[in-house]
Every structure is written in structure tokens, then in C-alpha cells.
Design a protein around this motif. Structure first.
Motif, PDB file in Angstrom:
ATOM      1  N   VAL A   9       0.924  -1.119   0.128  1.00  0.00           N
ATOM      2  CA  VAL A   9       0.022  -0.005  -0.023  1.00  0.00           C
ATOM      3  C   VAL A   9       0.937   1.162  -0.109  1.00  0.00           C
ATOM      4  O   VAL A   9       1.817   1.401   0.918  1.00  0.00           O
ATOM      5  CB  VAL A   9      -1.244   0.001   1.086  1.00  0.00           C
ATOM      6  CG1 VAL A   9      -1.780   1.111   1.206  1.00  0.00           C
ATOM      7  CG2 VAL A   9      -1.681  -1.160   1.239  1.00  0.00           C
ATOM      8  N   ARG A  12      -3.580   5.731   1.058  1.00  0.00           N
ATOM      9  CA  ARG A  12      -4.876   5.332   1.341  1.00  0.00           C
ATOM     10  C   ARG A  12      -5.658   6.803   1.272  1.00  0.00           C
ATOM     11  O   ARG A  12      -5.230   7.690   1.669  1.00  0.00           O
ATOM     12  CB  ARG A  12      -5.142   5.237   2.728  1.00  0.00           C
ATOM     13  CG  ARG A  12      -5.399   3.548   3.256  1.00  0.00           C
ATOM     14  CD  ARG A  12      -5.522   3.951   4.895  1.00  0.00           C
ATOM     15  NE  ARG A  12      -7.068   3.971   5.172  1.00  0.00           N
ATOM     16  CZ  ARG A  12      -8.026   2.918   5.438  1.00  0.00           C
ATOM     17  NH1 ARG A  12      -7.386   1.944   5.081  1.00  0.00           N
ATOM     18  NH2 ARG A  12      -9.233   3.264   5.527  1.00  0.00           N
ATOM     19  N   GLU A  14      -9.270   8.407   2.373  1.00  0.00           N
ATOM     20  CA  GLU A  14     -10.242   8.268   3.088  1.00  0.00           C
ATOM     21  C   GLU A  14     -11.349   9.181   2.709  1.00  0.00           C
ATOM     22  O   GLU A  14     -11.140  10.253   2.719  1.00  0.00           O
ATOM     23  CB  GLU A  14      -9.942   8.750   4.677  1.00  0.00           C
ATOM     24  CG  GLU A  14     -10.450   7.938   5.677  1.00  0.00           C
ATOM     25  CD  GLU A  14      -9.702   6.607   5.762  1.00  0.00           C
ATOM     26  OE1 GLU A  14      -8.645   6.487   6.007  1.00  0.00           O
ATOM     27  OE2 GLU A  14     -10.568   5.473   5.904  1.00  0.00           O
ATOM     28  N   LEU A  22      -7.278   2.505  -2.200  1.00  0.00           N
ATOM     29  CA  LEU A  22      -5.966   2.234  -1.909  1.00  0.00           C
ATOM     30  C   LEU A  22      -5.166   2.234  -3.273  1.00  0.00           C
ATOM     31  O   LEU A  22      -5.680   1.854  -4.242  1.00  0.00           O
ATOM     32  CB  LEU A  22      -6.111   0.621  -1.342  1.00  0.00           C
ATOM     33  CG  LEU A  22      -6.676   0.364   0.043  1.00  0.00           C
ATOM     34  CD1 LEU A  22      -6.538  -1.158   0.116  1.00  0.00           C
ATOM     35  CD2 LEU A  22      -6.078   1.141   1.100  1.00  0.00           C
ATOM     36  N   GLN A  83      -2.855   0.260   6.060  1.00  0.00           N
ATOM     37  CA  GLN A  83      -2.050   1.437   6.218  1.00  0.00           C
ATOM     38  C   GLN A  83      -0.931   1.539   5.124  1.00  0.00           C
ATOM     39  O   GLN A  83      -0.355   0.099   4.829  1.00  0.00           O
ATOM     40  CB  GLN A  83      -1.443   1.712   7.520  1.00  0.00           C
ATOM     41  CG  GLN A  83      -2.741   1.993   8.403  1.00  0.00           C
ATOM     42  CD  GLN A  83      -3.800   3.072   8.168  1.00  0.00           C
ATOM     43  OE1 GLN A  83      -3.452   4.045   7.704  1.00  0.00           O
ATOM     44  NE2 GLN A  83      -5.000   2.944   8.550  1.00  0.00           N
TER      45      GLN A  83
END
Ligand code: FAD
Length: 247
Positions: A9, A12, A14, A22, A83
Motif C-alpha cells: 500500500v 490510502r 479516506e 488504496l 495502512q
């Protein structure tokens, strides 16, 4: 050869308490805008895997997926906890037929989506090829709450870039929202509100329609379009309607 590979990852995004994207680094085989692959997490001996559409154009230096966390879902709560720096499994081969090369020629391209199923259409629009093949492009996004109208920066930049040729129509079903049509997509096709908003009609001679998302919306929208004289697009019998269910 297609295989599961490790992805990492990078970032990210939100959007709301349940919607997130992602961006992932992974060594994948080339894929087309509109296609999907599988993401998975290993739990002991078991690999929990689900299908997810690419949101990025294939030329992007990362792979992006837009997800909704399903309460009590088997995989999404764990994907939702990832994360930057965390790893996951990604299937290296993209697949799926919701792609521009499966479409006959047309004048207008309608992209009708609910929820996270706007993803494959954003990939196609950002890729640019859709604008080479079609004169008018309409992106319809149905959500329950206004806050779920995500990816606004990309959509605004497309509106500016393709002045007059690209229309965006949000639908919000559970609250009044500025500029959104209230209610559901199939009903607004049936009574002509969608066509009136856009200023275009559905017609077998020049419309291509792609539908993606909630299976009830996909089914009812297909019925509304069949009633207007459009036909399903099959390889053996080219038509106007192409669809993908998310569950
Ligand atoms: C071709 C394809 C592409 C897909 N691409 C995406 C994608 O890009 N983003 C994404 O979020 N999901 C996508 N899905 C759905 C995804 O594969 C999973 O079903 C979903 O993430 C739920 O997984 P889960 O294990 O948490 O829930 P599960 O325990 O498997 O529960 C499944 C239930 O969750 C609900 N559900 C599943 N997907 C959604 C959704 N997108 N929106 C609302 N409710 C849903 C349905 O009620 C379904 O019966 C896609 C599915 C297919 C078939």
C-alpha cells in the motif's frame, strides 16, 4: 504466467467512514481500463480473496482500488485496516469484458454506476480513449448519501477538459442534495428525467450504455433500456447494453 504477487500500500484515501481507496505498488501484467483483478489477505492456511476494479488508467504508475467496507464482510474490514507500507496479495492478471474494445461504434456513451462501481468508468474516462471513440459521454453515479459522491476532483477536471462533451449526473436516493437527481437511476430513465437533464435520448442507432454495480440497479436499468428499444450487447449479436454485477 498469472500468479499471486505481493502488493504494498502506497497511499490510502479516506472518503467517508466506510469508503476508501488504496493505491498499491505491485508487479502486474498489462490490463485494460474497465477490468478488475483480485485482492486477497492470507489468514493462516486460508487466502480470502475478492474481485476489485482498477480505478486508475492503465498508464498510471500505481494500481488504485475504490472500496466500501461491508459491516460483517469477510474481507473488506481487513482491507479497510491497511495502512501505507502494509502488504497484501494481488492477482497479477486483470480480467473482465466491461471494456471499450467490447463496444460497437456509437455516438453517445452512457456510463451508469452505483457506489464503488464508478471505479471502472473513472479508469476509462481518465484513460482518454473513450473520448476518441465517442462524441458525448455521460457519467451517472447513484449513491445513498451526498457524501458518497467521491472523486469530484477528477470529475471536475474531466468536465473542464472536455467542455460540453462530458456530462456528470449524480443521483442521491436518501437525502436531498444540490444538483443531484433524487431517487433511483432506472426510475429516472423510465420517466425521462435523466434524458431531460442530459439533453440526450437513448436510441439504438447511436447509444452505447455500460452499467455496473448493485445487481438490482443493473437488472432494472436494463429493463428500462430494453423498453426504450435498446438491446443487450452480445459478441454474436452486437447491441447497446453491457453490464457487470458487483455481487
Ligand atoms: C467484477 C467485480 C468487481 C468488483 N469490484 C469492486 C470494487 O472495485 N470495489 C468494491 O468495493 N467492491 C467490488 N466488488 C465486490 C467485492 O468483490 C466484494 O464482494 C466486496 O468487497 C465485499 O467483500 P467482503 O468479503 O467484505 O463481503 P462478503 O462477506 O463477501 O459480503 C458480500 C455482500 O456485501 C455486499 N456488497 C459486496 N460488494 C459491495 C459493494 N461494492 N457495494 C455495496 N455492497 C456490496 C453485498 O450485499 C454482498 O452480498 C466487485 C465484485 C465483482 C464481481
Amino acid at each position: 504466467m498469472a500468479a499471486w504477487v505481493e502488493g504494498r500500500v502506497l497511499e490510502r484515501i479516506e472518503w467517508t467512514s466506510t469508503l476508501f481507496s488504496l493505491r498499491i505498488a505491485a508487479d502486474l501484467a498489462p490490463y485494460k481500463a474497465g477490468q478488475f483483478t483480485k485482492l486477497a489477505l492470507q489468514r493462516g492456511e486460508q487466502r480470502i480473496q475478492r474481485a476489485y476494479s482498477f480505478v486508475n488508467p492503465p498508464s498510471a504508475p500505481y494500481h488504485e482500488f475504490y472500496l466500501v467496507e461491508i459491516p460483517d464482510g469477510e474481507l473488506t474490514p481487513s482491507l479497510g485496516a491497511l495502512q501505507p507500507g502494509d502488504s497484501l496479495l494481488v492477482y497479477s492478471q486483470g480480467t473482465g469484458f466491461l471494456t471499450l474494445d467490447e463496444l460497437p461504434a456509437g455516438r453517445d456513451l452512457w456510463l451508469l454506476s452505483t457506489g464503488t462501481a464508478i471505479g471502472p468508468f473513472l479508469a476509462m474516462l481518465a484513460d482518454g480513449e473513450a473520448f476518441e471513440r465517442f462524441e458525448n459521454l455521460v457519467l451517472v453515479h447513484g449513491v445513498r448519501k451526498g457524501e458518497e459522491l467521491t472523486y469530484q476532483a477528477l470529475i471536475t477536471s474531466l468536465i473542464e477538459q472536455y467542455d460540453g462533451r462530458f456530462r456528470y449526473v449524480p443521483f442521491v436516493s436518501r437525502e436531498e442534495w444540490p444538483d443531484a437527481i433524487s431517487g433511483r437511476i432506472p426510475a429516472a430513465i423510465g420517466d425521462g428525467r435523466l434524458q431531460a437533464r442530459v439533453g440526450l435520448e437513448f436510441a439504438a442507432e447511436h447509444s452505447q450504455v455500460m452499467i455496473c454495480g448493485n445487481p438490482a440497479m443493473v437488472k432494472e436499468t436494463q429493463q428500462a433500456l430494453l423498453a426504450l428499444g435498446l438491446a443487450k450487447n452480445l459478441r454474436r449479436a452486437p447491441g447497446n447494453i453491457s453490464a457487470e454485477n458487483y455481487w
